[in-house]
Every structure is written in structure tokens, then in C-alpha cells.
Design a protein around this motif. Structure first.
Motif, PDB file in Angstrom:
ATOM      1  N   VAL A 102     -16.846  16.347  -6.357  1.00 41.37           N
ATOM      2  CA  VAL A 102     -17.684  17.475  -5.863  1.00 41.37           C
ATOM      3  C   VAL A 102     -19.325  17.074  -6.107  1.00 41.37           C
ATOM      4  O   VAL A 102     -19.436  16.685  -7.210  1.00 41.37           O
ATOM      5  N   LEU A 130     -17.585  19.873  -1.567  1.00 40.24           N
ATOM      6  CA  LEU A 130     -16.143  19.062  -1.972  1.00 40.24           C
ATOM      7  C   LEU A 130     -16.133  17.922  -1.152  1.00 40.24           C
ATOM      8  O   LEU A 130     -16.196  18.127   0.183  1.00 40.24           O
ATOM      9  N   ILE A 141     -13.564  25.008  -2.848  1.00 42.63           N
ATOM     10  CA  ILE A 141     -14.300  25.282  -4.043  1.00 42.63           C
ATOM     11  C   ILE A 141     -14.944  26.461  -3.193  1.00 42.63           C
ATOM     12  O   ILE A 141     -15.081  26.900  -2.191  1.00 42.63           O
ATOM     13  N   LEU A 158     -13.375  26.207  -8.638  1.00 39.50           N
ATOM     14  CA  LEU A 158     -12.305  24.995  -8.292  1.00 39.50           C
ATOM     15  C   LEU A 158     -11.257  25.915  -7.898  1.00 39.50           C
ATOM     16  O   LEU A 158     -10.500  26.536  -8.645  1.00 39.50           O
TER      17      LEU A 158
END
Length: 160
Positions: A102, A130, A141, A158
Motif C-alpha cells: 500500500v 493498493l 482498501i 484494510l
């Protein structure tokens, strides 16, 4: 001799009373805040407890392992404090398992706190992405609060 004793006494008392509070320690949470990441179930959107989570962060000189935590619903992660506009964070559920990357993009604003704490950074305009090539174990996400001033609010969710 009488004046010398008086002068020494005055100097000693001056030194004794000139000592101020201990300004060397920044213990009241006024330092640069970390990003709070929480976890949700991808199907239901409800909060999820992760059995084990390994986190690594690239601070500009390669990945640094932040270690493993077990049975957690959220985690705080320090971001870069240099002039870089982003931080790469890597998440794994097992030690040798698949890894999700990320990238957290932001702008920073410096704030003077005190002589002991110095300057702290506040992160603004957070935008997380992401990496599409690494959607295992993190499926997607969701954005939370888009600025970091303290560690109370979740900044990134997440979805597992």
C-alpha cells in the motif's frame, strides 16, 4: 571573607532556583503521530480481528520490518519524516506468506511543539493506493480520516 561567603551563598541559591522543569522528555504524546490502520471483513464490512499481522515499511533505504502482532483490530504505523511525499507499507498474514503493498501519499505540515520535543509533522491530504499486483492478502482498501494530527482516528481500513 564575609562578602565571599555571601556571594557564594547567593550564587548557590541562584543556581538552585534557576533550574526549571524537565523539558528534555516529550512524553505527553506531542511527537509526530503515527497512522492508524484498522481491519474489516471484505464481504460484510464489519470490523475484523486479525490473528497475526506482519508489517514492513520502506523508509527510503529499503524495507524495515516492524514485527508481528497477534489478535489485533488496529495497528499504528510510523510514516516517513523526510521530504518524501509518500510511504510504502507492506502487509503479510504469515512470516513467509504473500505480501500486499500500500502506498500512502500525503503532504506534510511542520509544527513547533517545545524545546524538548522539537518539531512534529502533521500529515494532510492522505490518499492510499493498493498495488494491483499485490491484492493478496489485502483484497481492497477504504479511506478513513484524510489527515493525521493524533493517533485517535482510523486513517486507513484494510479489507481482508
Amino acid at each position: 571573607m564575609k562578602y565571599l561567603k555571601f556571594l557564594i551563598t547567593i550564587c548557590f541559591l541562584g543556581l538552585l532556583f534557576s533550574c526549571g522543569g524537565d523539558d528534555d522528555i516529550c512524553e505527553s504524546g506531542e511527537g509526530t503521530p503515527r497512522m492508524k490502520v484498522s481491519f474489516r471483513n471484505a464481504e460484510t464490512g464489519k470490523e475484523k480481528t486479525i490473528d497475526s499481522l506482519y508489517v514492513a515499511v520502506d523508509y527510503g533505504s529499503g524495507k524495515v520490518e516492524l514485527g508481528k502482532q497477534t489478535a489485533i483490530t488496529s495497528r499504528v504505523i510510523p510514516l516517513r519524516v523526510d521530504s518524501s511525499p509518500y510511504t510504502d507499507i507492506y502487509f503479510r498474514l504469515t512470516l513467509k506468506g504473500a505480501e500486499s503493498k500500500v502506498r500512502v501519499n500525503y503532504t506534510t505540515r511542520s509544527t513547533y511543539v517545545s524545546p524538548g520535543c522539537g518539531i512534529k509533522l502533521n500529515y494532510e491530504n492522505l490518499n492510499s493506493v493498493l498495488d494491483p499486483a499485490t491484492t493478496t492478502p489485502v483484497k481492497s482498501i477504504e479511506a478513513g480520516q484524510n489527515f493525521i494530527e493524533n493517533e485517535d482516528k482510523t486513517n486507513l481500513y484494510l479489507l481482508f
